[in-house]
Design a protein around this motif. Structure first.
Motif, PDB file in Angstrom:
ATOM      1  N   GLU A  63     -11.229  17.666   5.684  1.00 15.24           N
ATOM      2  CA  GLU A  63     -11.936  16.658   5.177  1.00 15.24           C
ATOM      3  C   GLU A  63     -13.397  16.965   4.712  1.00 15.24           C
ATOM      4  O   GLU A  63     -13.651  16.398   3.637  1.00 15.24           O
ATOM      5  N   LEU A  64     -13.897  17.612   4.989  1.00 17.59           N
ATOM      6  CA  LEU A  64     -15.198  18.055   4.617  1.00 17.59           C
ATOM      7  C   LEU A  64     -15.101  18.897   3.362  1.00 17.59           C
ATOM      8  O   LEU A  64     -15.686  18.722   2.281  1.00 17.59           O
ATOM      9  N   LYS A  65     -13.851  19.727   3.109  1.00 24.92           N
ATOM     10  CA  LYS A  65     -13.447  20.400   2.024  1.00 24.92           C
ATOM     11  C   LYS A  65     -13.144  19.606   0.850  1.00 24.92           C
ATOM     12  O   LYS A  65     -13.332  19.678  -0.357  1.00 24.92           O
ATOM     13  N   SER A  66     -12.564  18.264   1.336  1.00 24.02           N
ATOM     14  CA  SER A  66     -12.003  17.286   0.208  1.00 24.02           C
ATOM     15  C   SER A  66     -12.984  16.555  -0.394  1.00 24.02           C
ATOM     16  O   SER A  66     -12.881  16.261  -1.574  1.00 24.02           O
ATOM     17  N   VAL A  67     -14.188  16.645  -0.013  1.00 29.30           N
ATOM     18  CA  VAL A  67     -15.270  16.048  -0.825  1.00 29.30           C
ATOM     19  C   VAL A  67     -16.297  17.189  -1.176  1.00 29.30           C
ATOM     20  O   VAL A  67     -17.227  16.930  -1.768  1.00 29.30           O
ATOM     21  N   GLY A  68     -15.829  18.436  -1.062  1.00 31.23           N
ATOM     22  CA  GLY A  68     -16.434  19.475  -1.690  1.00 31.23           C
ATOM     23  C   GLY A  68     -17.695  20.082  -0.964  1.00 31.23           C
ATOM     24  O   GLY A  68     -18.437  20.864  -1.297  1.00 31.23           O
ATOM     25  N   LEU A  69     -17.928  19.490   0.180  1.00 26.20           N
ATOM     26  CA  LEU A  69     -19.083  19.878   1.035  1.00 26.20           C
ATOM     27  C   LEU A  69     -19.089  21.256   1.570  1.00 26.20           C
ATOM     28  O   LEU A  69     -20.078  22.022   1.607  1.00 26.20           O
ATOM     29  N   ILE A  70     -17.815  21.818   1.979  1.00 25.01           N
ATOM     30  CA  ILE A  70     -17.723  23.132   2.136  1.00 25.01           C
ATOM     31  C   ILE A  70     -16.639  23.961   1.365  1.00 25.01           C
ATOM     32  O   ILE A  70     -15.843  23.085   0.825  1.00 25.01           O
ATOM     33  N   LYS A  71     -16.843  25.137   1.267  1.00 23.23           N
ATOM     34  CA  LYS A  71     -15.516  25.962   0.595  1.00 23.23           C
ATOM     35  C   LYS A  71     -15.211  26.948   1.549  1.00 23.23           C
ATOM     36  O   LYS A  71     -15.702  27.432   2.659  1.00 23.23           O
ATOM     37  N   VAL A  79     -10.619  33.107   7.752  1.00 24.77           N
ATOM     38  CA  VAL A  79     -11.040  32.225   6.650  1.00 24.77           C
ATOM     39  C   VAL A  79     -12.674  31.769   6.836  1.00 24.77           C
ATOM     40  O   VAL A  79     -12.772  31.546   7.878  1.00 24.77           O
ATOM     41  N   CYS A  80     -13.237  32.063   5.799  1.00 23.31           N
ATOM     42  CA  CYS A  80     -14.561  31.871   6.046  1.00 23.31           C
ATOM     43  C   CYS A  80     -15.190  30.594   5.085  1.00 23.31           C
ATOM     44  O   CYS A  80     -14.715  30.416   4.037  1.00 23.31           O
ATOM     45  N   TYR A  81     -15.870  29.703   6.071  1.00 17.42           N
ATOM     46  CA  TYR A  81     -16.106  28.419   5.642  1.00 17.42           C
ATOM     47  C   TYR A  81     -17.632  28.467   5.163  1.00 17.42           C
ATOM     48  O   TYR A  81     -18.369  28.831   6.024  1.00 17.42           O
ATOM     49  N   CYS A  82     -18.110  28.013   4.096  1.00 19.56           N
ATOM     50  CA  CYS A  82     -19.447  27.979   3.687  1.00 19.56           C
ATOM     51  C   CYS A  82     -19.967  26.701   3.140  1.00 19.56           C
ATOM     52  O   CYS A  82     -18.913  25.926   2.548  1.00 19.56           O
ATOM     53  N   ILE A  83     -20.877  26.226   3.365  1.00 14.69           N
ATOM     54  CA  ILE A  83     -21.554  24.965   2.664  1.00 14.69           C
ATOM     55  C   ILE A  83     -21.664  25.272   1.257  1.00 14.69           C
ATOM     56  O   ILE A  83     -22.230  26.197   0.854  1.00 14.69           O
ATOM     57  N   ASP A  84     -21.472  24.290   0.448  1.00 14.09           N
ATOM     58  CA  ASP A  84     -21.623  24.340  -1.083  1.00 14.09           C
ATOM     59  C   ASP A  84     -22.742  23.524  -1.289  1.00 14.09           C
ATOM     60  O   ASP A  84     -22.996  22.213  -1.485  1.00 14.09           O
ATOM     61  N   LEU A  85     -23.580  24.246  -1.537  1.00 10.42           N
ATOM     62  CA  LEU A  85     -25.053  23.751  -2.052  1.00 10.42           C
ATOM     63  C   LEU A  85     -25.036  22.949  -2.987  1.00 10.42           C
ATOM     64  O   LEU A  85     -25.917  21.979  -3.074  1.00 10.42           O
ATOM     65  N   LYS A  86     -24.358  23.280  -3.898  1.00  9.97           N
ATOM     66  CA  LYS A  86     -24.193  22.373  -5.313  1.00  9.97           C
ATOM     67  C   LYS A  86     -23.901  20.774  -4.873  1.00  9.97           C
ATOM     68  O   LYS A  86     -24.294  19.830  -5.224  1.00  9.97           O
TER      69      LYS A  86
END
Lengths: 108, 108
Positions: A63-71, A79-86
């Motif tokens: 869900e966080l990925k679906s709004v682009g908040l994390i990659k 799998v490495c999850y990171c916050i998308d600062l953009k």
DNA sequence: AACCTTTATCGTATTTTTACGATTAATAGA
DNA sequence: TCTATTAATCGTAAAAATACGATAAAGGTT
């Protein structure tokens, strides 16, 4: 019905609501805070950190990925999850604009 | 289960999530924007403005009220809903702190 | 190739959310 | 008092969210 009448509202209203919905669960807030604390790309330690089953955490990440908040980046078997600062700065401005707009209210 | 494990998360995490949940529907964003646009205390015109039934709008108002974002004042047979600027500034700071915290993330 | 680790997906149960119509409550006016 | 207006609540149906276990997929390792 439980089905939101999305089409009856503006694009912006739906966008803000979608962003808010992504933040509307303590587990997802906890995930974001955990990722922020780490100074490196973190992966499945999230599951150990949270009081939830692996599959549930995976759903929250989705869900966080679906709004682009994390990659998510594949690193070997993990799998490495990171916050998308953009995306984060976009959320910041969207909420910022809403708050400024709402603040104009002078009644009461 | 659909039942959030509230007790397993911190007070702050639950608080942020609750605030976000209040904003997690386009109708509620629309209500806030409508109230902001008006320079006076507005009441049941909200129902006319929204593409939803009166009872549904009443439910959304209740949710906004439950997190303190709006206040309702009885004015004759009608009720006037206004944005609570104090609650708004609290939300602003709560989200602001979260965003700043998350922004610390340096990975990727 | 066989195996282990890691994560995503599937199936399912339960709860919550969304939505509406109908009813109730409360106030103002005739 | 009777009536109209306004808004909240009740009852209900349908859909979405939350959660879990089980299974599948994908990548290393031996």
């Amino acid at each position: 019905m439980g089905l939101t009448k999305t089409k009856e509202f503006t694009k912006t209203q739906n966008e803000i609501a979608a962003m808010a919905k992504a933040l509307a669960h303590p587990a997802r807030i906890a995930i974001l805070q955990f990722l922020a604390k780490q100074k490196s790309c973190v992966c499945g330690d999230i599951v150990e950190e949270l009081p939830l089953a692996q599959s549930t955490v995976s759903q929250h990440l989705k869900e966080l990925k679906s709004v682009g908040l994390i990659k998510g980046e594949i690193e070997g078997p993990a799998v490495c999850y990171c916050i998308d600062l953009k995306a984060l700065s976009k959320i910041k401005s969207i909420f910022g604009e809403l708050f400024i707009e709402v603040e104009q209210n002078t009644c009461c």
